[in-house]
Design a protein around this motif. Structure first.
Motif, PDB file in Angstrom:
ATOM      1  N   PRO A   6       0.825  -1.194   0.000  1.00  0.00           N
ATOM      2  CA  PRO A   6       0.000   0.000   0.000  1.00  0.00           C
ATOM      3  C   PRO A   6       0.873   1.264   0.000  1.00  0.00           C
ATOM      4  N   PRO A   7       0.309   2.399  -0.435  1.00  0.00           N
ATOM      5  CA  PRO A   7       1.047   3.650  -0.330  1.00  0.00           C
ATOM      6  C   PRO A   7       1.495   3.866   1.118  1.00  0.00           C
ATOM      7  N   GLY A   8       2.650   4.398   1.294  1.00  0.00           N
ATOM      8  CA  GLY A   8       3.207   4.609   2.624  1.00  0.00           C
ATOM      9  C   GLY A   8       4.095   3.465   3.075  1.00  0.00           C
ATOM     10  N   VAL A   9       3.850   2.277   2.583  1.00  0.00           N
ATOM     11  CA  VAL A   9       4.704   1.119   2.861  1.00  0.00           C
ATOM     12  C   VAL A   9       5.553   0.798   1.638  1.00  0.00           C
ATOM     13  N   PHE A  10       4.993   1.007   0.450  1.00  0.00           N
ATOM     14  CA  PHE A  10       5.674   0.634  -0.787  1.00  0.00           C
ATOM     15  C   PHE A  10       7.043   1.303  -0.914  1.00  0.00           C
ATOM     16  N   GLU A  11       7.087   2.611  -0.772  1.00  0.00           N
ATOM     17  CA  GLU A  11       8.326   3.341  -0.999  1.00  0.00           C
ATOM     18  C   GLU A  11       9.448   2.918  -0.051  1.00  0.00           C
ATOM     19  N   PRO A  12       9.202   2.846   1.275  1.00  0.00           N
ATOM     20  CA  PRO A  12      10.291   2.402   2.148  1.00  0.00           C
ATOM     21  C   PRO A  12      10.697   0.945   1.914  1.00  0.00           C
ATOM     22  N   LEU A  13       9.718   0.085   1.591  1.00  0.00           N
ATOM     23  CA  LEU A  13      10.042  -1.318   1.318  1.00  0.00           C
ATOM     24  C   LEU A  13      10.882  -1.425   0.055  1.00  0.00           C
ATOM     25  N   GLN A  14      10.486  -0.717  -0.993  1.00  0.00           N
ATOM     26  CA  GLN A  14      11.242  -0.747  -2.244  1.00  0.00           C
ATOM     27  C   GLN A  14      12.661  -0.218  -2.036  1.00  0.00           C
ATOM     28  N   ALA A  15      12.796   0.874  -1.292  1.00  0.00           N
ATOM     29  CA  ALA A  15      14.125   1.440  -1.024  1.00  0.00           C
ATOM     30  C   ALA A  15      14.978   0.469  -0.218  1.00  0.00           C
ATOM     31  N   LEU A  16      14.382  -0.183   0.762  1.00  0.00           N
ATOM     32  CA  LEU A  16      15.121  -1.150   1.574  1.00  0.00           C
ATOM     33  C   LEU A  16      15.569  -2.339   0.733  1.00  0.00           C
ATOM     34  N   LEU A  17      14.690  -2.845  -0.124  1.00  0.00           N
ATOM     35  CA  LEU A  17      15.060  -3.962  -0.994  1.00  0.00           C
ATOM     36  C   LEU A  17      16.175  -3.564  -1.953  1.00  0.00           C
ATOM     37  N   GLU A  18      16.146  -2.336  -2.439  1.00  0.00           N
ATOM     38  CA  GLU A  18      17.216  -1.840  -3.310  1.00  0.00           C
ATOM     39  C   GLU A  18      18.534  -1.789  -2.542  1.00  0.00           C
ATOM     40  N   GLU A  19      18.489  -1.242  -1.337  1.00  0.00           N
ATOM     41  CA  GLU A  19      19.688  -1.138  -0.506  1.00  0.00           C
ATOM     42  C   GLU A  19      20.288  -2.516  -0.208  1.00  0.00           C
ATOM     43  N   LEU A  20      19.424  -3.498   0.003  1.00  0.00           N
ATOM     44  CA  LEU A  20      19.876  -4.842   0.344  1.00  0.00           C
ATOM     45  C   LEU A  20      20.220  -5.691  -0.893  1.00  0.00           C
TER      46      LEU A  20
END
Length: 101
Positions: free
Chosen positions: A82-96
């Motif tokens: 959902p919006p609000g969770v998507f962006e931080p999750l996507q950024a975290l997955l990119e970082e990892l």
């Protein structure tokens, strides 16, 4: 679950301990995001038919979908939340480096 996925999930849980996460097969878990049973979802290696069905289900329910930042969902990486969770999750997955072993 392979060692890489186990390690990645441990790192995600440490960074975002309030997310309900699961990792299994495509369209079923994208439907769980749609039904608010999961806070977020990611998968590597989805077949084109699971990706198409799951992306449609998730988007129709108001979830955001994508792959690596700025990219569409693909077999390399699919993220839905959902919006609000998507962006931080996507950024975290990119970082990892979740899109590769």
């Amino acid at each position: 679950m392979d060692a890489f996925t186990t390690g990645l999930l441990q790192r995600i849980k440490a960074a975002e301990s309030d997310l309900t996460m699961a990792r299994e097969t495509g369209d079923d878990f994208l439907a769980d995001v749609e039904q608010a049973e999961l806070d977020g979802y990611y998968e590597r290696g989805l077949s084109p038919w699971d990706l198409a069905a799951g992306d449609l289900i998730a988007r129709e329910a108001g979830a955001l979908t994508g792959g690596r930042p700025g990219r569409a969902p693909s077999g390399d990486l699919t993220v839905a939340a959902p919006p609000g969770v998507f962006e931080p999750l996507q950024a975290l997955l990119e970082e990892l480096g979740a899109w590769h072993d």
